[in-house]
Design a protein around this motif. Structure first.
Motif, PDB file in Angstrom:
ATOM      1  N   ASP A 107       0.859  -1.523  -0.628  1.00 13.92           N
ATOM      2  CA  ASP A 107       0.318   0.329  -0.321  1.00 13.92           C
ATOM      3  C   ASP A 107       1.159   1.476  -0.038  1.00 13.92           C
ATOM      4  O   ASP A 107       0.504   2.510  -0.667  1.00 13.92           O
ATOM      5  CB  ASP A 107      -0.737   0.421   0.828  1.00 13.92           C
ATOM      6  CG  ASP A 107      -2.099  -0.878   1.402  1.00 13.92           C
ATOM      7  OD1 ASP A 107      -2.432  -1.657  -0.244  1.00 13.92           O
ATOM      8  OD2 ASP A 107      -3.529  -1.000   1.938  1.00 13.92           O
ATOM      9  N   THR A 108       2.083   1.181   0.818  1.00  8.86           N
ATOM     10  CA  THR A 108       3.046   2.754   1.192  1.00  8.86           C
ATOM     11  C   THR A 108       3.404   2.423  -0.951  1.00  8.86           C
ATOM     12  O   THR A 108       3.473   4.107  -0.816  1.00  8.86           O
ATOM     13  CB  THR A 108       3.783   2.592   2.279  1.00  8.86           C
ATOM     14  OG1 THR A 108       3.633   1.916   3.250  1.00  8.86           O
ATOM     15  CG2 THR A 108       5.091   3.580   2.370  1.00  8.86           C
ATOM     16  N   ILE A 109       3.730   1.265  -0.630  1.00  6.48           N
ATOM     17  CA  ILE A 109       4.760   1.512  -2.672  1.00  6.48           C
ATOM     18  C   ILE A 109       3.386   2.560  -3.690  1.00  6.48           C
ATOM     19  O   ILE A 109       3.845   3.624  -4.401  1.00  6.48           O
ATOM     20  CB  ILE A 109       5.248   0.348  -3.081  1.00  6.48           C
ATOM     21  CG1 ILE A 109       6.304  -0.331  -2.277  1.00  6.48           C
ATOM     22  CG2 ILE A 109       5.522   0.203  -4.787  1.00  6.48           C
ATOM     23  CD1 ILE A 109       6.455  -1.423  -2.765  1.00  6.48           C
ATOM     24  N   ARG A 110       2.167   1.498  -3.436  1.00  4.10           N
ATOM     25  CA  ARG A 110       0.820   2.367  -3.717  1.00  4.10           C
ATOM     26  C   ARG A 110       1.369   4.168  -4.241  1.00  4.10           C
ATOM     27  O   ARG A 110       0.323   4.768  -4.577  1.00  4.10           O
ATOM     28  CB  ARG A 110      -0.108   1.560  -3.689  1.00  4.10           C
ATOM     29  CG  ARG A 110      -1.396   2.159  -4.281  1.00  4.10           C
ATOM     30  CD  ARG A 110      -2.438   1.395  -4.035  1.00  4.10           C
ATOM     31  NE  ARG A 110      -3.043   1.485  -2.981  1.00  4.10           N
ATOM     32  CZ  ARG A 110      -3.696   2.113  -2.114  1.00  4.10           C
ATOM     33  NH1 ARG A 110      -3.343   3.146  -2.909  1.00  4.10           N
ATOM     34  NH2 ARG A 110      -3.912   1.580  -0.773  1.00  4.10           N
ATOM     35  N   GLY A 173      15.059   3.061   3.048  1.00  2.00           N
ATOM     36  CA  GLY A 173      15.024   2.787   1.460  1.00  2.00           C
ATOM     37  C   GLY A 173      13.965   3.319   1.579  1.00  2.00           C
ATOM     38  O   GLY A 173      13.441   4.061   2.331  1.00  2.00           O
ATOM     39  N   THR A 174      13.275   3.848   0.343  1.00  4.98           N
ATOM     40  CA  THR A 174      12.504   3.854  -0.949  1.00  4.98           C
ATOM     41  C   THR A 174      11.397   3.382  -0.725  1.00  4.98           C
ATOM     42  O   THR A 174      11.286   2.596   0.056  1.00  4.98           O
ATOM     43  CB  THR A 174      13.226   4.901  -2.443  1.00  4.98           C
ATOM     44  OG1 THR A 174      12.786   2.978  -2.815  1.00  4.98           O
ATOM     45  CG2 THR A 174      14.385   5.444  -2.520  1.00  4.98           C
ATOM     46  N   ASP A 175      10.469   4.341  -1.089  1.00  7.75           N
ATOM     47  CA  ASP A 175       9.264   4.387  -0.964  1.00  7.75           C
ATOM     48  C   ASP A 175       8.661   3.155   0.031  1.00  7.75           C
ATOM     49  O   ASP A 175       8.780   2.987   1.512  1.00  7.75           O
ATOM     50  CB  ASP A 175       8.186   3.914  -2.450  1.00  7.75           C
ATOM     51  CG  ASP A 175       8.561   2.441  -3.079  1.00  7.75           C
ATOM     52  OD1 ASP A 175       8.741   1.165  -2.138  1.00  7.75           O
ATOM     53  OD2 ASP A 175       9.644   2.312  -4.224  1.00  7.75           O
ATOM     54  N   GLY A 176       8.256   1.666  -0.246  1.00  5.27           N
ATOM     55  CA  GLY A 176       7.506   1.174   1.447  1.00  5.27           C
ATOM     56  C   GLY A 176       8.891   0.284   1.869  1.00  5.27           C
ATOM     57  O   GLY A 176       8.078  -0.431   3.183  1.00  5.27           O
TER      58      GLY A 176
END
Ligand code: 2AM
Length: 476
Positions: A107-110, A173-176
């Protein structure tokens, strides 16, 4: 604009985090909650915090210095999406939205991808340590764009738990990546708790010690290599007496364990990544089994071992159990770090595993002396192929393995379930095996599905004509 940071969502976790932020030098905290009554209640109860009261997201945005930073502490799922949408409307490029809830990393990546084009930074931040940690110093695992960490890092460092003078926060790290690591943290927590429960069960049934006496054992263990928050609270739980009955509280608590799902996420994700986190999986399944009360009731008459179980030397047995617990714990952490490595490879995250262990040393539920050893292991060899192969852990396993085997054998013979201990031992023996029976499985797969196999002595891919003359053909 006077506030340096905003908190959205003022249930217990959000309120505590807001109070923690407000207590630190240099922070002025704007608070916002969908239901304003809760905002007013918090402000009334904590005048010392100097909160800036806001009743709409627009007021919140207007109250914040640029770049604006707001931490969302609402229920994971649809509520989080709704709040992100509202904030995105009133924030500007360069502003930072932090989701401090227990979001699933996908969900975090999205969400990060969805708002990236607006120029607003989205940071999913794992927060561990429960209500107490949120108030006094949690372990923080932020992901998201690296640029955002320049603004966010110092704020998070100001409220994080401190271990050996270092704040328990790092840009994971990045995104999720942050929520991913938080998820694995919770999976390891499940395993740790299950292993401790198995140790308690074996000692109680093997030696007849009372819960209070076993509390003494755990208290003693807490001064050695097992020293950790979970061991410490285990002693306290075991020592607790029920007021109503005078019995040990542990004897009147229903033995059906609950779960909020993060352990299951860890295992589901590991299955997708092809990482054997068997110790964590057993811990999740052990809770599921415990909660199937109807089935357990129906199964109560199944036969167990015919012989009474007695332990000859209680002291030796307790020490064996301690060693089995330590060895199984090493396996669980090794598996968890394997999952972090696999997740990083899959999602393109540059995760420093030693730093992850570092920020778990304080503030979070799995905080333990042991984590310093993990940091050291990755500092000595960042490319370590498995955590348990680091010299310290290798030696610890070597010293513990005979006791570990005795405990697993004893548990099986006594009819006491020890899924954590036994699956961890099977993993250990599987990993170190020169030869596994999976050669046979490859043969079976080739027999019924022509799935082919590789050979130990030659390159290439082969298939046997099982329904023909059984000769081998090259399948390249
Ligand atoms: P509330 O007090 O208005 O219910 C935990 O449930 C927190 O999440 C509470 O602060 C709650 O606000 C908030 N929350 C739940 N759903 C929400 C939504 N759709 N929008 C904003 N806040 C929400």
């Amino acid at each position: 604009a006077t506030a340096t940071i905003g908190v959205v969502g003022l249930a217990v976790m959000g309120s505590n985090l807001a109070r923690n932020l407000a207590s630190r030098e240099g922070n002025t905290v704007a608070v916002y909650n969908r239901t304003t009554a809760k905002t007013d209640e918090l402000i009334a109860e904590h005048p010392e915090a100097g909160f800036v009261r806001t009743t709409t997201v627009q007021e919140l945005a207007d109250s914040l210095q640029r770049p604006r930073t707001a931490i969302i502490m609402v229920k994971a799922g649809a509520a989080t999406d709704a709040v992100i949408d509202e904030l995105t409307e009133v924030f500007e490029p360069g502003d930072i939205i932090v989701d401090g809830g227990n979001a699933l990393f996908t969900d975090t990546i999205r969400r990060e991808a969805a708002i990236r084009d607006t120029g607003i930074h989205f940071v999913g931040c794992g927060i561990s340590g429960g209500e107490e940690g949120a108030l006094n110093g949690p372990s923080l695992m932020p992901g998201g764009p690296a640029e955002s960490y320049e603004t966010l890092g110092p704020i998070l460092a100001s409220i994080a738990a401190v271990a050996e003078d270092e704040p328990c926060v790092t840009h994971v790290g990045t995104d999720g990546a942050g929520h991913f690591v938080k998820m694995v943290h919770n999976g390891i927590e499940y395993a740790d708790m299950q292993l401790i429960a198995e140790a308690y069960d074996l000692i109680r049934r093997g030696t007849g010690k009372s819960p209070a006496e076993i509390a003494d054992v755990f208290q003693e263990w807490n001064s050695g290599e097992l020293a950790s928050y979970l061991i410490e609270i285990t002693a306290e739980v075991l020592r607790q007496t029920d007021e109503a009955t005078g019995e040990p509280l542990v004897d009147v608590i229903l033995d059906a364990a609950g779960a909020k799902g993060t352990g299951a996420w860890t295992v589901q994700t590991a299955l997708d990544l092809g990482v054997p986190v068997s110790g964590i999986a057993e811990a999740v399944f052990a809770r599921s089994l415990s909660s199937r009360l109807g089935q357990r009731e129906a199964a109560r008459g199944l036969p167990g071992p015919s012989q009474e179980w007695t332990v000859d030397d209680p002291e030796t047995f307790v020490e064996d159990v301690r060693q089995a617990l330590f060895a199984s714990k090493i396996v669980a952490y090794s598996q968890g770090f394997d999952e972090i490595a696999a997740g990083a490879a899959e999602h393109g995250w540059d995760i420093a595993k030693g730093d992850v262990a570092k920020i778990w040393r304080a503030g979070c539920i799995i905080r333990a002396q042991f984590l310093g050893r993990i940091t050291e292991a990755y500092a000595d060899d960042p490319d370590l192929s498995a955590l348990l192969l680091a010299p310290y852990f290798r030696q610890a396993l070597g010293e513990a393995q005979e006791a570990w085997r005795r405990v697993v054998v004893t548990a099986a013979q006594a009819g006491i379930p020890a899924p954590g201990f036994s699956s961890s031992l099977a993993y250990y023996d599987g990993l170190r095996a020169e030869q596994l029976p999976t050669a046979l499985i490859q043969g079976q797969r080739d027999f019924f599905g022509a799935h082919t196999y590789r050979r130990t002595d030659r390159d290439g891919v082969f298939h046997t004509l099982w329904s023909g003359d059984r000769s081998e053909v090259s399948a390249d």
